[in-house]
Design a protein around this motif. Structure first.
Motif, PDB file in Angstrom:
ATOM      1  N   ARG A  83      -3.516   8.781 -14.297  1.00 32.76           N
ATOM      2  CA  ARG A  83      -4.797   8.363 -14.878  1.00 32.76           C
ATOM      3  C   ARG A  83      -4.584   7.088 -15.692  1.00 32.76           C
ATOM      4  N   ASP A  84      -5.423   6.086 -15.446  1.00 34.92           N
ATOM      5  CA  ASP A  84      -5.321   4.779 -16.097  1.00 34.92           C
ATOM      6  C   ASP A  84      -6.632   4.511 -16.831  1.00 34.92           C
ATOM      7  N   VAL A  85      -6.568   4.425 -18.154  1.00 31.57           N
ATOM      8  CA  VAL A  85      -7.774   4.163 -18.948  1.00 31.57           C
ATOM      9  C   VAL A  85      -7.742   2.759 -19.568  1.00 31.57           C
ATOM     10  N   SER A  86      -6.906   1.888 -19.039  1.00 31.88           N
ATOM     11  CA  SER A  86      -6.842   0.514 -19.551  1.00 31.88           C
ATOM     12  C   SER A  86      -8.062  -0.280 -19.080  1.00 31.88           C
ATOM     13  N   HIS A  87      -8.295  -1.397 -19.683  1.00 29.51           N
ATOM     14  CA  HIS A  87      -9.372  -2.328 -19.305  1.00 29.51           C
ATOM     15  C   HIS A  87     -10.763  -1.712 -19.420  1.00 29.51           C
ATOM     16  N   GLY A  88     -10.934  -0.714 -20.287  1.00 31.14           N
ATOM     17  CA  GLY A  88     -12.250  -0.150 -20.539  1.00 31.14           C
ATOM     18  C   GLY A  88     -12.850   0.648 -19.400  1.00 31.14           C
ATOM     19  N   MET A  89     -12.023   1.145 -18.500  1.00 31.51           N
ATOM     20  CA  MET A  89     -12.522   1.955 -17.385  1.00 31.51           C
ATOM     21  C   MET A  89     -11.522   3.059 -17.066  1.00 31.51           C
ATOM     22  N   ILE A  90     -11.963   4.036 -16.312  1.00 32.10           N
ATOM     23  CA  ILE A  90     -11.078   5.113 -15.872  1.00 32.10           C
ATOM     24  C   ILE A  90     -10.770   4.885 -14.402  1.00 32.10           C
ATOM     25  N   ARG A  91      -9.495   4.733 -14.111  1.00 30.09           N
ATOM     26  CA  ARG A  91      -9.037   4.517 -12.738  1.00 30.09           C
ATOM     27  C   ARG A  91      -7.835   5.420 -12.481  1.00 30.09           C
ATOM     28  N   THR A  92      -7.400   5.455 -11.224  1.00 30.14           N
ATOM     29  CA  THR A  92      -6.196   6.189 -10.872  1.00 30.14           C
ATOM     30  C   THR A  92      -5.156   5.201 -10.367  1.00 30.14           C
ATOM     31  N   GLU A  93      -4.107   5.022 -11.146  1.00 27.41           N
ATOM     32  CA  GLU A  93      -3.001   4.150 -10.784  1.00 27.41           C
ATOM     33  C   GLU A  93      -2.126   4.855  -9.759  1.00 27.41           C
ATOM     34  N   VAL A  94      -1.569   4.097  -8.816  1.00 27.00           N
ATOM     35  CA  VAL A  94      -0.592   4.659  -7.885  1.00 27.00           C
ATOM     36  C   VAL A  94       0.739   3.943  -8.065  1.00 27.00           C
ATOM     37  N   LYS A  95       1.796   4.757  -8.099  1.00 26.31           N
ATOM     38  CA  LYS A  95       3.166   4.257  -8.221  1.00 26.31           C
ATOM     39  C   LYS A  95       4.003   4.837  -7.094  1.00 26.31           C
ATOM     40  N   CYS A  96       5.038   4.118  -6.715  1.00 26.96           N
ATOM     41  CA  CYS A  96       5.999   4.630  -5.745  1.00 26.96           C
ATOM     42  C   CYS A  96       6.663   5.861  -6.364  1.00 26.96           C
ATOM     43  N   ALA A  97       6.709   6.947  -5.621  1.00 21.10           N
ATOM     44  CA  ALA A  97       7.293   8.180  -6.142  1.00 21.10           C
ATOM     45  C   ALA A  97       8.808   8.082  -6.293  1.00 21.10           C
ATOM     46  N   THR A  98       9.439   7.176  -5.559  1.00 17.79           N
ATOM     47  CA  THR A  98      10.895   7.067  -5.611  1.00 17.79           C
ATOM     48  C   THR A  98      11.378   6.200  -6.765  1.00 17.79           C
ATOM     49  N   CYS A  99      10.801   5.001  -6.925  1.00 13.08           N
ATOM     50  CA  CYS A  99      11.305   4.086  -7.960  1.00 13.08           C
ATOM     51  C   CYS A  99      10.300   3.842  -9.085  1.00 13.08           C
ATOM     52  N   GLU A 100       9.129   4.450  -8.970  1.00 14.77           N
ATOM     53  CA  GLU A 100       8.070   4.348  -9.969  1.00 14.77           C
ATOM     54  C   GLU A 100       7.553   2.928 -10.176  1.00 14.77           C
ATOM     55  N   SER A 101       7.644   2.099  -9.136  1.00 14.84           N
ATOM     56  CA  SER A 101       7.025   0.775  -9.202  1.00 14.84           C
ATOM     57  C   SER A 101       5.509   0.920  -9.134  1.00 14.84           C
ATOM     58  N   LEU A 103       2.022   0.072  -7.885  1.00 14.14           N
ATOM     59  CA  LEU A 103       1.569  -0.464  -6.607  1.00 14.14           C
ATOM     60  C   LEU A 103       0.143  -0.985  -6.682  1.00 14.14           C
ATOM     61  N   GLY A 104      -0.711  -0.277  -7.390  1.00 14.81           N
ATOM     62  CA  GLY A 104      -2.118  -0.635  -7.480  1.00 14.81           C
ATOM     63  C   GLY A 104      -2.910   0.569  -7.942  1.00 14.81           C
ATOM     64  N   HIS A 105      -4.101   0.761  -7.345  1.00 12.10           N
ATOM     65  CA  HIS A 105      -4.988   1.862  -7.730  1.00 12.10           C
ATOM     66  C   HIS A 105      -5.620   2.474  -6.489  1.00 12.10           C
ATOM     67  N   VAL A 106      -6.093   3.702  -6.624  1.00 12.35           N
ATOM     68  CA  VAL A 106      -6.818   4.361  -5.552  1.00 12.35           C
ATOM     69  C   VAL A 106      -8.233   4.654  -6.045  1.00 12.35           C
ATOM     70  N   PHE A 107      -9.211   4.405  -5.166  1.00 13.11           N
ATOM     71  CA  PHE A 107     -10.615   4.572  -5.495  1.00 13.11           C
ATOM     72  C   PHE A 107     -11.289   5.466  -4.451  1.00 13.11           C
ATOM     73  N   PRO A 108     -12.341   6.178  -4.846  1.00  9.52           N
ATOM     74  CA  PRO A 108     -13.021   7.096  -3.918  1.00  9.52           C
ATOM     75  C   PRO A 108     -14.122   6.425  -3.096  1.00  9.52           C
ATOM     76  N   ASP A 109     -13.897   5.190  -2.634  1.00  6.12           N
ATOM     77  CA  ASP A 109     -14.930   4.481  -1.885  1.00  6.12           C
ATOM     78  C   ASP A 109     -14.416   3.924  -0.558  1.00  6.12           C
ATOM     79  N   GLY A 110     -13.457   4.614   0.041  1.00  2.08           N
ATOM     80  CA  GLY A 110     -12.877   4.168   1.299  1.00  2.08           C
ATOM     81  C   GLY A 110     -13.554   4.801   2.502  1.00  2.08           C
ATOM     82  N   PRO A 111     -13.071   4.442   3.689  1.00  5.22           N
ATOM     83  CA  PRO A 111     -13.661   4.959   4.931  1.00  5.22           C
ATOM     84  C   PRO A 111     -13.155   6.360   5.280  1.00  5.22           C
ATOM     85  N   ALA A 112     -13.756   6.942   6.297  1.00  2.29           N
ATOM     86  CA  ALA A 112     -13.262   8.198   6.866  1.00  2.29           C
ATOM     87  C   ALA A 112     -11.877   7.914   7.461  1.00  2.29           C
ATOM     88  N   PRO A 113     -10.995   8.832   7.529  1.00  2.00           N
ATOM     89  CA  PRO A 113     -11.236  10.248   7.319  1.00  2.00           C
ATOM     90  C   PRO A 113     -11.020  10.731   5.882  1.00  2.00           C
TER      91      PRO A 113
END
Length: 135
Positions: A83-101, A103-113
């Motif tokens: 959970r990322d609450v920086s920049h005055g908004m609530i977002r979900t940050e994504v990190k590499c599970a292996t090295c914890e770099s 990567l960016g964010h995931v949003f609920p506005d993508g295509p199917a499936p």
């Protein structure tokens, strides 16, 4: 692969300044400037910090947001969500599970499936063409 740990000095030596800024300090590259934003190759996108597979190019789509977008990671354990609450908004940050770099964010506005949009910084990614993949 298990968790990968490096010292900050090791990260600074292996990553260029922009990669370090994004992957280790959670910065963001400028929109529409990343090498993979309009990229159409067939293969696997891997983490620049540890070479772990993150996304299959078959899940990449043009979201128009200015960063490479994918509707699903290559596997459930490929990344971690924070959970990322920086920049005055609530977002979900994504990190590499292996090295914890970062990567960016995931949003609920993508295509199917999945209905998800993984908005990923190009500098966090390397690309391996499918022809180069082990059988």
């Amino acid at each position: 692969m298990g968790k990968l740990t490096r010292t900050e000095e090791e990260w600074k030596q292996m990553l260029d300044p922009e990669q370090y800024n994004v992957c280790r300090l959670s910065a963001t590259e400028r929109p529409f400037t990343g090498k993979y934003n309009d990229f159409k190759g067939d293969g696997i996108f891997t983490c620049v910090g540890c070479d772990e597979p993150l996304f299959d190019s078959r899940t990449k789509f043009d979201s128009g947001c200015g960063w490479p977008s994918f509707y699903a990671p290559i596997g459930e354990q490929a990344m971690m969500e924070i959970r990322d609450v920086s920049h005055g908004m609530i977002r979900t940050e994504v990190k590499c599970a292996t090295c914890e770099s970062h990567l960016g964010h995931v949003f609920p506005d993508g295509p199917a499936p999945t209905g998800l949009r993984y908005c990923i910084n190009s500098v966090c990614l390397d690309f391996q063409p499918r022809a180069d993949q082990p059988a």
